[in-house]
Design a protein around this motif. Structure first.
Motif, PDB file in Angstrom:
ATOM      1  N   VAL A 429      -4.241 -76.414 -57.600  1.00 60.14           N
ATOM      2  CA  VAL A 429      -3.271 -75.329 -57.535  1.00 60.14           C
ATOM      3  C   VAL A 429      -2.090 -75.797 -56.689  1.00 60.14           C
ATOM      4  N   ILE A 430      -0.870 -75.638 -57.223  1.00 52.97           N
ATOM      5  CA  ILE A 430       0.344 -75.935 -56.460  1.00 52.97           C
ATOM      6  C   ILE A 430       1.053 -74.613 -56.188  1.00 52.97           C
ATOM      7  N   THR A 431       1.500 -74.431 -54.958  1.00 54.87           N
ATOM      8  CA  THR A 431       1.923 -73.118 -54.492  1.00 54.87           C
ATOM      9  C   THR A 431       3.175 -73.231 -53.623  1.00 54.87           C
ATOM     10  N   GLY A 432       3.982 -72.164 -53.631  1.00 55.17           N
ATOM     11  CA  GLY A 432       5.150 -72.061 -52.768  1.00 55.17           C
ATOM     12  C   GLY A 432       4.966 -70.971 -51.734  1.00 55.17           C
ATOM     13  N   ASP A 433       6.040 -70.253 -51.417  1.00 52.71           N
ATOM     14  CA  ASP A 433       6.051 -69.016 -50.652  1.00 52.71           C
ATOM     15  C   ASP A 433       5.892 -69.167 -49.146  1.00 52.71           C
ATOM     16  N   ARG A 434       5.022 -70.057 -48.668  1.00 55.35           N
ATOM     17  CA  ARG A 434       4.559 -69.992 -47.288  1.00 55.35           C
ATOM     18  C   ARG A 434       5.490 -70.666 -46.277  1.00 55.35           C
ATOM     19  N   HIS A 435       6.438 -71.484 -46.726  1.00 53.64           N
ATOM     20  CA  HIS A 435       7.393 -72.182 -45.848  1.00 53.64           C
ATOM     21  C   HIS A 435       6.699 -73.191 -44.935  1.00 53.64           C
ATOM     22  N   ARG A 436       5.515 -73.612 -45.314  1.00 43.03           N
ATOM     23  CA  ARG A 436       4.767 -74.650 -44.604  1.00 43.03           C
ATOM     24  C   ARG A 436       4.032 -75.504 -45.620  1.00 43.03           C
ATOM     25  N   ASN A 437       3.640 -76.694 -45.195  1.00 47.52           N
ATOM     26  CA  ASN A 437       2.826 -77.580 -46.023  1.00 47.52           C
ATOM     27  C   ASN A 437       1.348 -77.384 -45.692  1.00 47.52           C
ATOM     28  N   HIS A 438       0.538 -77.188 -46.726  1.00 49.05           N
ATOM     29  CA  HIS A 438      -0.908 -77.094 -46.554  1.00 49.05           C
ATOM     30  C   HIS A 438      -1.589 -78.023 -47.555  1.00 49.05           C
ATOM     31  N   ALA A 439      -2.702 -78.613 -47.164  1.00 47.80           N
ATOM     32  CA  ALA A 439      -3.660 -79.224 -48.088  1.00 47.80           C
ATOM     33  C   ALA A 439      -5.004 -78.577 -47.791  1.00 47.80           C
ATOM     34  N   MET A 440      -5.630 -77.990 -48.792  1.00 47.39           N
ATOM     35  CA  MET A 440      -6.832 -77.213 -48.507  1.00 47.39           C
ATOM     36  C   MET A 440      -7.794 -77.227 -49.689  1.00 47.39           C
ATOM     37  N   ASP A 441      -9.073 -77.068 -49.368  1.00 46.69           N
ATOM     38  CA  ASP A 441     -10.102 -76.888 -50.387  1.00 46.69           C
ATOM     39  C   ASP A 441     -10.099 -75.432 -50.848  1.00 46.69           C
ATOM     40  N   LEU A 442     -10.451 -75.226 -52.113  1.00 52.45           N
ATOM     41  CA  LEU A 442     -10.619 -73.885 -52.661  1.00 52.45           C
ATOM     42  C   LEU A 442     -12.116 -73.611 -52.805  1.00 52.45           C
ATOM     43  N   ARG A 443     -12.576 -72.554 -52.181  1.00 52.56           N
ATOM     44  CA  ARG A 443     -13.993 -72.214 -52.145  1.00 52.56           C
ATOM     45  C   ARG A 443     -14.270 -71.070 -53.122  1.00 52.56           C
ATOM     46  N   ALA A 444     -15.403 -71.142 -53.801  1.00 55.50           N
ATOM     47  CA  ALA A 444     -15.724 -70.134 -54.816  1.00 55.50           C
ATOM     48  C   ALA A 444     -15.794 -68.729 -54.233  1.00 55.50           C
ATOM     49  N   ASP A 445     -16.280 -68.590 -52.992  1.00 54.22           N
ATOM     50  CA  ASP A 445     -16.394 -67.271 -52.372  1.00 54.22           C
ATOM     51  C   ASP A 445     -16.263 -67.464 -50.864  1.00 54.22           C
TER      52      ASP A 445
END
Length: 540
Positions: A429-445
């Motif tokens: 997933v590539i995302t904008g909006d936050r005005h910061r750089n993040h690299a993160m895992d996506l967890r099912a729940d």
């Protein structure tokens, strides 16, 4: 023969507008669309003598590339900040000619055509060019009377059935004009890329009288915009930036919106959470229609993105062979209102309601069907607001932004579960909006710490919004302490560069030390990767 002699041989027509869509736009408006896209050409329309004025002050662009072509764009505006939003154009249609060539000197022209710029669409044109070769670089230009536009460079995508070895692209978002200089686009325009994705907040709806770039000496600009002339002026102001025009001319772009193209934090038919003069739903729909039309007029978008009043089809899927499917989402038009009054709340149970949606039922079904049927190795979601959890409260409490996917937990869980159940090979997933750089895992729940990692999310910083930024700000310290799935955080300005091949996705966070004065250098602050068939992010 001269260019004008050949101009009658227009390229093959683009996809057909449905009868319902044609009639829904209204007679005069529908004709304006057909003239501007090249579906038909009005031979009686003359060119425009400009007396030396440059009609191409807003630049040229291309977008939504396909294996056989793309959409081209320009908007005629010899006086771009004219107070009425007209760009200084007369209230009559004007013929615009265009050429597409295999070389930048136009010795090998492969397509010629003409379209008509009409006042109904702000004298913008969107010719959809077809019949080109796949995976090829092309050059294009426009002409009005004796005026010639800058040359644009674009590229077709590989055939859908092919297996390309690699794709290079950049994504960007959030570029408040008054917060800084668009230096990031100077650097982006020099990258070796196949395309650019813009994830929203291309303009902002407000223009303070005094700002970080000094007094804006244009009486025509408004403190906040609500109508079509005002939004047109905002696009003209932003496109006055040469770096932005250069980046558009260098690569094909794929664009969507977030909230500021209309109003901060709007949700479906609900205006933003801050009280404003358009709090009445009818007034807000008028405002949304104006914002949507101005976006279409000022971006390289196909006629399938043409707004019909306050509705605009922005979610779409673009294939890069069998390597990447880029699925552009719309997390604004179809969402429920933010729960608990919006903002950031601890203990908002409404965000867990099973029926709450950020995508709407139809868009979600379309997305999940794509998971089940796509042959692509990498499934990429172009997304406006962060999908991964963003807790701002270290300890047992959870405090999140209710405007992001954290306010719509059931929808997030459905999407991530569907990707896992469909056997999506690699979800990014590539995302904008936050005005910061993040690299993160996506967890099912996120309610279950043992829940599996099902994908990766890369959030890109702003081009300028909120000024120079910092390495790690106070928010970042909270987020790093509260979110074990967040692996990297940085609050500088810039853009994100991506290289993806069959085995590996590489994200380079490209940052600038400052934007409140021009001339900043660029550097790669960090590199994070995703390995084929290994969900989640790893440091590169």
């Amino acid at each position: 023969m001269s260019w004008s002699t050949h101009a009658r041989a227009a390229n093959s027509p683009p996809g057909r507008l449905s009868r319902r869509r044609f009639l829904g736009f209204g007679g005069g408006g529908a004709a304006a669309v057909l003239l501007g896209t090249g579906v038909f050409v009005e031979n009686s329309v003359s060119s425009l003598p400009l007396g030396g004025a440059d009609p191409f002050t807003l630049g040229v662009a291309s977008g939504d590339p396909a294996p056989d072509g793309m959409v081209l764009w320009t908007r005629l505006a010899p006086v771009p900040l004219a107070a009425d939003g007209s760009g200084g154009m007369p209230p009559r249609p004007v013929r615009v000619e265009y050429e597409v060539a295999a070389d930048d000197r136009f010795a090998r022209v492969v397509r010629r055509g003409r379209v008509v710029a009409t006042p109904e669409l702000g004298h913008s044109v969107h010719p959809e060019v077809g019949g080109l070769e796949p995976d090829r670089v092309y050059y294009y230009r426009f002409r009005v009377g004796g005026a010639l536009s800058p040359v644009g460079r674009t590229r077709t995508t590989p055939l859908a059935s092919s297996s390309p070895r690699e794709l290079s692209f950049a994504f960007a978002s959030c570029q408040t004009w008054q917060d800084g200089y668009f230096t990031a686009y100077d650097h982006l325009a020099r990258e070796d890329l196949d395309l650019v994705v813009h994830l929203g907040d291309y303009i902002y709806e407000h223009v303070p009288d005094r700002d970080r770039r000094g007094k804006i000496g244009e009486a025509s600009l408004r403190t906040e915009v609500f109508d079509l002339p005002g939004y047109r002026l905002q696009y003209a102001l932003y496109k006055s930036e040469a770096p932005l025009r250069a980046a558009h001319a260098r690569f094909p772009w794929i664009v969507t919106l977030d909230d500021h193209e209309v109003e901060d934090d709007w949700a479906g038919d609900h205006p933003g959470v801050t009280p404003v003069p358009d709090a009445d739903p009818v007034a807000f729909r008028r405002r949304r229609a104006a914002g949507f039309q101005a976006m279409y007029e000022n971006q390289p978008m196909r006629h399938t993105q043409l707004p019909s009043g306050p509705a605009m089809r922005l979610h779409r899927r673009l294939a890069y062979g069998r390597l990447v499917d880029l699925t552009m989402l719309d997390t604004r038009q179809y969402r429920d209102d933010q729960p608990c009054g919006g903002g950031r709340e601890a203990g908002c149970t409404g965000r867990f309601a099973a029926g709450r949606t950020i995508l709407g039922t139809r868009q979600r079904a379309w997305l999940l069907n794509g998971f089940a049927t796509s042959p692509a190795r990498w499934q990429v979601l172009g997304n406006q607001v962060p999908m991964g959890q963003g807790d701002l409260a270290p300890g047992p409490a959870t405090k999140v932004s209710l405007d992001a996917w954290d306010g719509y937990v059931a929808d997030r869980n459905r999407v991530l579960a569907a990707a896992r159940n469909a056997g999506v090979r690699n979800l990014v997933v590539i995302t904008g909006d936050r005005h910061r750089n993040h690299a993160m895992d996506l967890r099912a729940d996120y309610a279950d710490p043992e829940s599996p990692t099902v994908g990766a999310e890369f959030v890109g910083t702003s081009v300028t919004t909120r000024g120079d930024g910092a390495e790690v700000d106070a928010r970042g310290r909270l987020m790093l302490a509260s979110n074990p799935d967040l692996k990297f955080y940085n609050a500088r300005r810039g853009y994100v560069r991506v290289h993806v091949d069959r085995e590996r996705w590489r994200t380079d966070f490209r940052v600038l030390p400052y934007v409140t004065r021009p001339g900043a250098p660029v550097s790669t602050r960090a590199t994070w990767v995703v390995e084929d068939r290994r969900p989640g992010v790893q440091e590169g």
